[in-house]
Design an enzyme around this catalytic site. Sequence first.
Site, PDB file in Angstrom:
ATOM      1  N   GLY A 103       0.776  -1.451   0.049  1.00 18.73           N
ATOM      2  CA  GLY A 103      -0.158  -0.025   0.061  1.00 18.73           C
ATOM      3  C   GLY A 103       0.821   1.177   0.169  1.00 18.73           C
ATOM      4  N   GLY A 105       2.799   2.372  -2.447  1.00 19.02           N
ATOM      5  CA  GLY A 105       2.968   2.738  -3.620  1.00 19.02           C
ATOM      6  C   GLY A 105       4.024   2.139  -4.624  1.00 19.02           C
ATOM      7  N   LYS A 106       4.180   0.778  -4.184  1.00 19.91           N
ATOM      8  CA  LYS A 106       5.197   0.378  -5.119  1.00 19.91           C
ATOM      9  C   LYS A 106       4.795   0.019  -6.849  1.00 19.91           C
ATOM     10  CE  LYS A 106       5.648  -3.341  -2.803  1.00 19.91           C
ATOM     11  NZ  LYS A 106       4.670  -2.804  -1.542  1.00 19.91           N
ATOM     12  N   SER A 107       3.480  -0.452  -6.868  1.00 20.66           N
ATOM     13  CA  SER A 107       2.928  -0.891  -8.105  1.00 20.66           C
ATOM     14  C   SER A 107       2.501   0.265  -8.929  1.00 20.66           C
ATOM     15  CB  SER A 107       1.785  -1.757  -7.921  1.00 20.66           C
ATOM     16  OG  SER A 107       2.108  -2.884  -7.267  1.00 20.66           O
ATOM     17  N   TYR A 108       2.008   1.377  -7.955  1.00 17.20           N
ATOM     18  CA  TYR A 108       1.584   2.659  -8.649  1.00 17.20           C
ATOM     19  C   TYR A 108       2.842   3.331  -9.331  1.00 17.20           C
ATOM     20  CZ  TYR A 108      -0.081   7.394  -8.963  1.00 17.20           C
ATOM     21  OH  TYR A 108      -0.360   8.623  -9.715  1.00 17.20           O
ATOM     22  N   ASP A 285       8.917  -5.361  -9.178  1.00 13.86           N
ATOM     23  CA  ASP A 285       7.989  -4.701  -8.337  1.00 13.86           C
ATOM     24  C   ASP A 285       7.795  -5.733  -7.141  1.00 13.86           C
ATOM     25  OD1 ASP A 285       5.764  -3.850  -6.538  1.00 13.86           O
ATOM     26  OD2 ASP A 285       4.349  -4.108  -8.302  1.00 13.86           O
ATOM     27  N   GLY A 288       5.407  -6.804  -0.557  1.00 15.54           N
ATOM     28  CA  GLY A 288       5.233  -5.936   0.635  1.00 15.54           C
ATOM     29  C   GLY A 288       6.360  -6.171   1.720  1.00 15.54           C
TER      30      GLY A 288
END
Length: 395
Positions: A103, A105-108, A285, A288
Site C-alpha cells: 500500500g 505505492g510500489k505498483s503505482y 515490483d 510488501g
Amino acid sequence: VGDDRLTVAVRVRPLNAQECLHHTVRNVTKVNGNELTILVGTSADSSCGVNHTFVYDRVFYSCDPDSEKYATQKEVYDGTAKPLIHRAFEGYNACLFAYGQTGSGKSYSMMGVDTLVDPISSNLVNSEAGIIPRYCFDLFEYIETNKEKFHAEIEISFFEIYNEKIHDLLCLEDSDYGSNNFKNHLGTPKPDRKALKVREHPIWGPYVVGLSVHPVDSYESLRNWLIVGNSQRASAATGLNDKSSRSHSIFNIMLNITDVDRKTINDDQGNGSCQSRRSKVSLVDLAGSERVSNSNGERKREGVHINKSLLTLGKVIAALSNEKNHVQSKIFVPYRESALTWLLRENLGGNSKTVMLATISPANTHIDETLATLRYACQASRIINRVKVNESQHD
Ligand code: ADP
Ligand code: MG
C-alpha cells in the site's frame, strides 16, 4: 570496468481517502531537497519525540499535489529509470526495484494506473503511467532516433515469484501464438500454471528454465504483452488471499545492439568483425516489506511462512553493504538462498547499474514500517556494483 554505487530514491505517497477522513491520521514526513525527515511525536509539533532525518540520492514528495515539491509520475521516472535507457544501449545491465510495505505505492510507481486499458488507440503514455510503460516507450523512441547508428533487437519476459515458485506471466496457449488474440487471455490465467525453476548457466549465469521470451519490435507490441502479464498477475491474486502483496514481479528487457557502421564493414569486406553489445534491464515490483508479525491474526493463522526471497534480499544487502567486506576479496553473499536474489545476482553487487526506489506512506499510523524501509534503503545505498559493457566479438 568501473565502480558504481547503488542509487537510492525514496517516494512518499499521498494520504489515501480513508486516512484523510480519520482525524487521528496525520502526515509525519517532511522533505527538504534530498533530505527526508520523519517527525516522531505524539502532538502536531514534534517537540516531544525524536525526529529522524535521512539523506538519499533523490527524495520524491508525492504526498500533496498542491505542494510545489510535488513529484509527478513523469518526474519520478525521469529521476530514476530514464538515465538507465542510455546505459542499456551502451551495453550495461540495469535494474530498478521498488521496495516498501504493502500500500505504499510500489505498483503505482512501477506500473501506474489506467495506463494499459486501451492498447489500440493510444501510443501516448498518459500522466498516470508508471515507470515500466514510460521506460518501454522511451526505449523504442531511442531506437528510432538512433536507427542510423545501431540496430537493436528487443526481447522481453515477465514472471512472478510467489513462495519461491516462479510463474510465467506471459505464457499463452499454443493456439494463441502467431495470432492477435492475446485478448482472449485477459483475466484467464491457466489454472495449472506450472512452477519454473532457476538454473545456473556456465556462461550466462542464473536463468529461469522454460520461461517464455518474446521478441517485440514496437511499443505497441510490447504493451500488449504488458496487458497480458498484468491481467494474469491481477486475476491470479483474487484466488489466493492477498497474493499480490506477497509476490515479486520481474519484468525483463533483453537488448541486443549492433552498430550499423561495423555491420556494413563486415558485409562489404566479408572478413571484418562485427561488434555487438547485449544488456538486460530488470524492472522489479517486490512483495510488501512488512513483517508477518505486524499483519493481522488471520494471516498468522494461515501459517504463512516468511517471504524467503525478501529475507534473503536483506541478507544480501547486509553482506554487500558491510564495509569490511569491500576490503576482503572473498566475501560470502547468500545469493542462492532464494529465487529472487539468485536471479538478481548481477544487479546486486555485480555488473549492473541498479536503482532502488523505496516507497513509504506519510501516515503516523505506519511510522514503524516507514522507519524500517528508510533504514533498509540507507543500508542499500552502501552497495557498490562493478559495471562493465557486455561486448561480444563475432568473427
Ligand atoms: P503497493 O504496490 O506498494 O502495495 P500501490 O501502488 O498499490 O501499493 O498503492 C496503494 C494505493 O495508493 C493505490 O490505490 C494507488 O493508486 C495509491 N497510490 C500509491 N502511490 C500513489 C501516488 N504517488 N499518487 C497517487 N496515488 C498513489
Ligand atoms: Mg503492489
